[in-house]
Design an enzyme around this catalytic site. Structure first.
Site, PDB file in Angstrom:
ATOM      1  CD  GLU A  96      -2.957   1.590   1.958  1.00  0.00           C
ATOM      2  OE1 GLU A  96      -2.952   0.821   3.051  1.00  0.00           O
ATOM      3  OE2 GLU A  96      -3.917   2.151   1.685  1.00  0.00           O
ATOM      4  CG  ASP A 171      -1.624  13.909  -0.347  1.00  0.00           C
ATOM      5  OD1 ASP A 171      -2.276  13.794   0.455  1.00  0.00           O
ATOM      6  OD2 ASP A 171      -0.311  13.310  -0.005  1.00  0.00           O
ATOM      7  CG  ASP A 207     -12.583  11.896  -2.452  1.00  0.00           C
ATOM      8  OD1 ASP A 207     -11.337  12.388  -2.697  1.00  0.00           O
ATOM      9  OD2 ASP A 207     -13.094  11.835  -1.301  1.00  0.00           O
ATOM     10  CB  THR A 256     -10.195   5.281   5.099  1.00  0.00           C
ATOM     11  OG1 THR A 256     -10.233   6.319   4.154  1.00  0.00           O
ATOM     12  CG2 THR A 256      -9.496   4.025   5.070  1.00  0.00           C
ATOM     13  CG  PHE A 258      -8.551  10.618   2.877  1.00  0.00           C
ATOM     14  CD1 PHE A 258      -7.940  11.986   3.666  1.00  0.00           C
ATOM     15  CD2 PHE A 258      -9.088  10.568   1.905  1.00  0.00           C
ATOM     16  CE1 PHE A 258      -7.863  12.794   2.729  1.00  0.00           C
ATOM     17  CE2 PHE A 258      -8.741  11.475   0.761  1.00  0.00           C
ATOM     18  CZ  PHE A 258      -7.961  12.618   1.112  1.00  0.00           C
ATOM     19  CD  GLU A 259     -14.607   5.530   0.325  1.00  0.00           C
ATOM     20  OE1 GLU A 259     -14.152   4.592   0.835  1.00  0.00           O
ATOM     21  OE2 GLU A 259     -15.457   5.568  -0.582  1.00  0.00           O
TER      22      GLU A 259
HETATM   23  C1  LIG Z   1      -5.106  11.643   1.334  1.00  0.00           C
HETATM   24  S1  LIG Z   1      -3.830  10.453   2.262  1.00  0.00           S
HETATM   25  C2  LIG Z   1      -4.984   8.740   2.160  1.00  0.00           C
HETATM   26  C3  LIG Z   1      -4.423   7.786   2.983  1.00  0.00           C
HETATM   27  C4  LIG Z   1      -5.228   6.543   2.956  1.00  0.00           C
HETATM   28  N1  LIG Z   1      -4.693   5.804   1.815  1.00  0.00           N
HETATM   29  C5  LIG Z   1      -6.527   6.502   3.109  1.00  0.00           C
HETATM   30  O1  LIG Z   1      -7.230   6.318   2.185  1.00  0.00           O
HETATM   31  O2  LIG Z   1      -7.030   6.835   4.048  1.00  0.00           O
HETATM   32  C6  LIG Z   1      -2.510  10.185   1.274  1.00  0.00           C
HETATM   33  C7  LIG Z   1      -1.356   9.810   1.909  1.00  0.00           C
HETATM   34  O3  LIG Z   1      -0.155   9.508   0.945  1.00  0.00           O
HETATM   35  C8  LIG Z   1       0.944   9.907   1.582  1.00  0.00           C
HETATM   36  N2  LIG Z   1       1.822   9.936   0.721  1.00  0.00           N
HETATM   37  C9  LIG Z   1       1.770  11.070  -0.204  1.00  0.00           C
HETATM   38  N3  LIG Z   1       2.778  11.058  -1.158  1.00  0.00           N
HETATM   39  C10 LIG Z   1       3.506   9.872  -1.013  1.00  0.00           C
HETATM   40  C11 LIG Z   1       4.901   9.141  -1.454  1.00  0.00           C
HETATM   41  N4  LIG Z   1       5.385   9.484  -2.438  1.00  0.00           N
HETATM   42  N5  LIG Z   1       5.205   7.953  -0.757  1.00  0.00           N
HETATM   43  C12 LIG Z   1       4.496   7.570   0.332  1.00  0.00           C
HETATM   44  N6  LIG Z   1       3.505   8.073   0.882  1.00  0.00           N
HETATM   45  C13 LIG Z   1       2.923   9.247   0.413  1.00  0.00           C
HETATM   46  C14 LIG Z   1       0.693  10.868   2.377  1.00  0.00           C
HETATM   47  O4  LIG Z   1       1.469  11.481   3.561  1.00  0.00           O
HETATM   48  C15 LIG Z   1      -0.921  10.624   3.092  1.00  0.00           C
HETATM   49  O5  LIG Z   1      -0.766   9.922   4.217  1.00  0.00           O
END
Ligand SMILES: C[S@@+](CC[C@H](N)C(=O)[O-])C[C@H]1O[C@@H](n2cnc3c(N)ncnc32)[C@H](O)[C@@H]1O
Length: 280
Positions: A96, A171, A207, A256, A258-259
């Site tokens: 993941e 993101d 989303d 999650t 976040f969703e």
């Molecule tokens: C919007 S959050 C979504 C988290 C989770 N996947 C969820 O659905 O709840 C995106 C996550 O990706 C991580 N992230 C962003 N760029 C990344 C990268 N290049 N490598 C690893 N993680 C990364 C961020 O720190 C953040 O925790």
């Protein structure tokens, strides 16, 4: 340096593959700075007291400290991971990317003790929360690395070593001038294809509608992936509404926090799937 680039502390080296036993948040001696464009912004590495206790007691079970390159989130150019050694067994591995607080991967590891789960995340408090959830669930089939997937994956994992790759709610980088920061791109797709076994799955979800169109376009433009839903499941909001290509919700994808925030804001998720075409 452009506004899209950030400074990042340079971290000292730790032994190859050693599990973390240090507390995050302290810049090592000799800290210097460099810049590179990333899919994330620098956030605090400080942990609240409860997560410090969790980290000190349990990080060694789950958190892998790679030998570092330049910065907290990079791995050294010759750092490689032996997945069977890392998990203490050979089993199909799901990676993941961007595991957030670990809601998804801990639920999956709990539901599938026969599989191994590897998480890459750049947000240390999220990693600590993942550890807390893993302890609570009593799972031992998860490992997590603080690392930028775009930098670390091409270095540390060998070809065809993964069964599935998950990129859920990356993101979104909504502003047009920030789109280049989006993780899901043509070059990243080629890297994911390198890592997946033949027939392996890249599962994505977002989303943000225009990121969903982009994910669909990236999968369908990559010679190494097949979109099993190409031309199906059309979306009238799509600027090319005849294209379709969106998957049904992956039944293994939990809702999650976040969703939930996106749903509360009136958004809904699109799932996208790419199947790794056979090599040669
Ligand atoms: C919007 S959050 C979504 C988290 C989770 N996947 C969820 O659905 O709840 C995106 C996550 O990706 C991580 N992230 C962003 N760029 C990344 C990268 N290049 N490598 C690893 N993680 C990364 C961020 O720190 C953040 O925790």
């Amino acid at each position: 340096m452009s506004g899209d680039q950030m400074n990042e502390a340079v971290e000292g080296h730790a032994p190859v593959g050693q599990r973390a036993d240090r507390r995050p948040g302290e810049a090592p001696e000799g800290t210097v700075f460099m810049s590179r464009t990333k899919s994330f912004t620098r956030r605090t590495r400080e942990l609240p007291a409860n997560l410090v206790r969790t980290w000190e007691a349990h990080a060694h079970r789950y958190v892998v400290e790679p030998r570092r390159g330049v910065g907290y989130t990079t791995v050294a150019e010759d750092f490689t991971l032996d997945l069977a050694e890392l998990f203490g067994r050979s089993a199909p591995v799901t990676l993941e990317i961007g595991s957030g607080t670990g809601e998804q991967i801990v639920a999956a590891a709990d539901a599938h003790p026969e599989r191994n789960f590897l998480a890459l995340e750049v947000w240390v408090p999220g990693i600590a929360k993942l550890v807390s959830k893993a302890v609570e669930a009593g799972v031992d089939n998860i490992r997590v690395i603080e690392a930028d997937a775009a930098q670390a994956l091409p270095i540390m994992l060998e070809d065809a070593c993964l069964d599935e790759v998950w990129t859920f709610f990356p993101d979104p980088w909504r502003k047009a001038r920030h789109r280049k920061r989006r993780l899901v791109s043509d070059s990243f797709a080629r890297e994911v294809a390198r890592l997946l076994r033949d027939g392996g799955m890249w599962r994505l979800a977002t989303d943000w509608d225009d990121y969903a169109w982009q994910m669909r376009d990236v999968i369908e433009a990559c010679e190494f992936f097949e979109n099993p839903y190409a031309g199906e499941r059309l979306d009238p909001e799509d600027p090319q509404p005849q294209r379709g290509g969106f998957a049904p919700r992956f039944e293994g994808r939990v809702v999650t926090h976040f969703e939930t925030r996106g749903i509360d804001a009136g958004r809904h998720a699109h799932d996208i799937v790419g199947i790794r075409r056979p090599r040669g």
